[in-house]
Design a protein around this motif. Structure first.
Motif, mmCIF file in Angstrom:
data_model
loop_
_atom_site.group_PDB
_atom_site.id
_atom_site.type_symbol
_atom_site.label_atom_id
_atom_site.label_comp_id
_atom_site.label_asym_id
_atom_site.label_seq_id
_atom_site.Cartn_x
_atom_site.Cartn_y
_atom_site.Cartn_z
ATOM 1 N N ARG A 87 0.813 -1.220 0.000
ATOM 2 C CA ARG A 87 0.000 0.000 0.000
ATOM 3 C C ARG A 87 0.845 1.268 0.000
ATOM 4 N NH1 ARG A 87 0.264 1.799 5.253
ATOM 5 N NH2 ARG A 87 0.694 0.201 6.824
ATOM 6 N N THR A 88 2.112 1.158 0.386
ATOM 7 C CA THR A 88 2.979 2.341 0.405
ATOM 8 C C THR A 88 3.989 2.347 -0.734
ATOM 9 O OG1 THR A 88 4.467 1.224 1.968
ATOM 10 C CG2 THR A 88 2.767 2.648 2.894
ATOM 11 N N GLU A 126 -0.784 -8.713 -11.190
ATOM 12 C CA GLU A 126 -2.025 -8.746 -10.417
ATOM 13 C C GLU A 126 -1.737 -8.197 -9.033
ATOM 14 O OE1 GLU A 126 -3.588 -12.686 -10.477
ATOM 15 O OE2 GLU A 126 -3.701 -12.780 -12.677
ATOM 16 N N GLN A 127 -2.406 -7.106 -8.704
ATOM 17 C CA GLN A 127 -2.125 -6.418 -7.453
ATOM 18 C C GLN A 127 -2.398 -7.329 -6.258
ATOM 19 O OE1 GLN A 127 -0.826 -3.552 -6.594
ATOM 20 N NE2 GLN A 127 -0.516 -2.724 -8.656
ATOM 21 N N PRO A 128 -1.401 -7.534 -5.413
ATOM 22 C CA PRO A 128 -1.623 -8.327 -4.201
ATOM 23 C C PRO A 128 -2.360 -7.499 -3.150
ATOM 24 C CG PRO A 128 0.617 -7.519 -4.258
ATOM 25 C CD PRO A 128 -0.024 -7.075 -5.539
ATOM 26 N N SER A 129 -2.592 -8.099 -2.012
ATOM 27 C CA SER A 129 -3.229 -7.378 -0.913
ATOM 28 C C SER A 129 -2.395 -6.165 -0.525
ATOM 29 C CB SER A 129 -3.357 -8.311 0.291
ATOM 30 O OG SER A 129 -3.560 -7.583 1.485
ATOM 31 N N PRO A 130 -3.041 -5.039 -0.183
ATOM 32 C CA PRO A 130 -2.294 -3.844 0.223
ATOM 33 C C PRO A 130 -1.354 -4.090 1.394
ATOM 34 C CG PRO A 130 -4.591 -3.282 -0.168
ATOM 35 C CD PRO A 130 -4.497 -4.782 -0.216
ATOM 36 N N GLU A 131 -1.655 -5.087 2.226
ATOM 37 C CA GLU A 131 -0.816 -5.372 3.383
ATOM 38 C C GLU A 131 0.264 -6.409 3.103
ATOM 39 O OE1 GLU A 131 -0.837 -3.574 6.112
ATOM 40 O OE2 GLU A 131 -2.358 -2.390 5.073
#
Length: 349
Positions: A52-53, A66-71
């Motif tokens: 996420r950052t 493929e975007q993983p989880s923000p965390e």
């Protein structure tokens, strides 16, 4: 000695992009990577860095990201993507191999490494910066009684619990680490050489191209390149806005000296510290190219696009204007197109 048409040094974003386009053109090549696994510099990011950052991630050519989880941890999610990419396209990556020098051997370039010697007609250097942390010097720095470390050594906020910490640096890594450290530290102080510039809005692909263009002028003149981050400024989002309002991202000008107890400004202001964290960036990892004498009077290597002006057999990707995920992909394609045309390996198109 292994002989091939092109050697690519480094298997980060720029190196994998170059390998992909070389393979598409049917060019015999090898990718030499110093890491023990896929991921490039992302393998060495601090464990607390989350997706996420992370700003400006751009997919490699030919395979969606493929975007993983923000965390998700960045040092796991992105290396995993790189590993799948290498496997999908069966790229000729050899690791771990540390390149020690590149020598002009007449018609060929001799690449000497910890794993043997390769000879090639052309070279694409994609070594990035992660192995060259930059430590500036300030008077008295060697007298500091506390701990000094660089971003490259950072492992997480747990190492700073209850301590007084000076964070030096005006880039995104400095602000990210400061926001992690401040909640657990006894006190923090953020120090930069110049006043930070904050930028709102998304880091789009079009904006990334504009940034790349801003950096390109210096390398065309043979000057030491500015980092892409120095052009983009710092992202002003909900997290950084809250940190500014809380006083965490209150910027102080650069101190004049370091004392055994902390840092000292010319005004007499002092800050006692247990730790100085140097978030002062990196320099390009090019020492293995020193035997080729590519650096000019301006301190940098004169590059036109990705081509080294003094030796068109050599291309630098991930250097100067291509030191970003968007720029690396474009540079990989451009370097391959120009290099194979120059060497006559295949029909340039």
């Amino acid at each position: 000695m292994d002989v091939t048409d092109v050697v690519v040094i480094g298997a980060g974003q720029a190196g994998l992009s170059a390998s992909y386009f070389l393979q598409r053109r049917g060019v015999d090549h090898v990718v030499l990577d110093a890491n023990s696994g896929a991921g490039g510099a992302w393998l060495h990011r601090w464990p607390s860095l989350r997706m996420r950052t992370v700003h400006g991630i751009h997919e490699l050519p030919g395979m969606p990201f493929e975007q993983p989880s923000p965390e998700s941890r960045a040092n796991e999610a992105i290396p995993s993507y790189f590993a799948r990419y290498e496997q999908l396209f069966d790229l000729p990556v050899v690791r771990p191999v540390n390149v020690t020098s590149v020598v002009d051997d007449g018609a060929l370039l001799k690449v000497e490494t910890s794993g043997g010697v390769w000879a090639a007609r052309g070279l694409i250097n994609a070594t990035g910066t992660w192995r060259r942390p930059f430590w500036p010097y300030y008077p008295g720095q060697e007298t500091f009684a506390g701990r000094q470390l660089h971003t490259a050594d950072y492992s997480g906020p747990a190492d700073f619990v209850g301590q007084r910490v000076v964070v030096v640096g005006g880039g995104a890594s400095a602000t990210q680490l400061l926001m992690e450290i401040a909640p657990v530290a006894a006190a923090t102080r953020w120090v930069t050489r110049t006043e930070p510039v904050w930028r709102e809005g998304p880091f789009s692909e079009d904006y990334g191209r504009w940034v790349v263009g801003m950096v390109e002028e210096r390398v065309r003149a043979g000057l030491i390149p500015r980092s892409v981050v120095s052009v983009t400024g710092l992202a002003l989002n909900d997290e950084t806005r809250a940190a500014r309002e809380a006083g965490v991202l209150e910027r102080w000008p650069m101190f004049s000296s370091v004392t055994p107890a902390g840092v000292l400004w010319g005004s007499g202001e002092r800050f006692d510290a247990d730790v100085i964290l140097w978030a002062t960036g990196f320099r390009h990892d090019l020492e293995h190219l020193a035997p080729l004498h590519l650096r000019g009077a301006g301190g940098g290597i004169q590059v036109d696009g990705t081509r080294v002006v003094s030796d068109p057999r050599i291309h630098l990707v991930g250097y100067g204007p291509s030191a970003s995920t968007v720029g690396a992909n474009r540079a990989g394609r451009a370097a391959v197109r120009e290099l194979v045309g120059y060497l006559g390996l295949v029909r340039a198109g």
